[in-house]
Design a protein around this motif. Structure first.
Motif, mmCIF file in Angstrom:
data_model
loop_
_atom_site.group_PDB
_atom_site.id
_atom_site.type_symbol
_atom_site.label_atom_id
_atom_site.label_comp_id
_atom_site.label_asym_id
_atom_site.label_seq_id
_atom_site.Cartn_x
_atom_site.Cartn_y
_atom_site.Cartn_z
ATOM 1 N N TRP A 1 -4.885 -1.811 -0.764
ATOM 2 C CA TRP A 1 -5.116 -2.482 0.523
ATOM 3 C C TRP A 1 -6.188 -3.555 0.381
ATOM 4 N N THR B 1 0.829 -1.199 0.000
ATOM 5 C CA THR B 1 0.000 0.000 0.000
ATOM 6 C C THR B 1 0.868 1.255 0.000
ATOM 7 N N ALA C 1 -5.500 8.409 -1.377
ATOM 8 C CA ALA C 1 -6.512 7.672 -0.617
ATOM 9 C C ALA C 1 -7.167 6.598 -1.495
ATOM 10 N N THR C 2 -7.460 6.945 -2.740
ATOM 11 C CA THR C 2 -8.098 5.983 -3.652
ATOM 12 C C THR C 2 -7.156 4.822 -3.965
ATOM 13 N N SER D 1 -6.487 2.664 -0.863
ATOM 14 C CA SER D 1 -7.639 1.826 -0.515
ATOM 15 C C SER D 1 -7.772 0.632 -1.453
#
Length: 83
Positions: A74, A9, A67-68, A71
């Protein structure tokens, strides 16, 4: 064999930071060429659109993309480790 979710990530987020910064610099220094390229990629006429990049918009876009991407990586890594 499990993949380290945190390391993958973070690698994705750091890669996003590099590419977002390079792309933003290209828009700042070559706005007409980047607008033409974006128009071709989106199959749209962006002739009347004007891009304005401020430091705040740079940080906002960078935060949203990180963030995108973080996510998605992850989630994919977590699902892979479960399977």
């Amino acid at each position: 064999m499990d993949i380290d979710v945190v390391k993958l990530t973070l690698a994705g987020i750091f890669t996003t930071v590099i590419f977002w910064t390079l792309c933003s610099l290209a828009v700042v220094f070559f706005p007409e060429q980047m607008m033409k390229m974006a128009g071709h990629m989106l199959h749209a006429d962006l002739h009347d659109v004007v891009w304005t990049i401020t430091f705040g918009s740079f940080l906002a876009g960078l935060s949203l993309w990180c963030a995108t991407v973080g996510s998605i990586i992850w989630l994919c890594t977590s699902l892979y480790n479960v399977m």
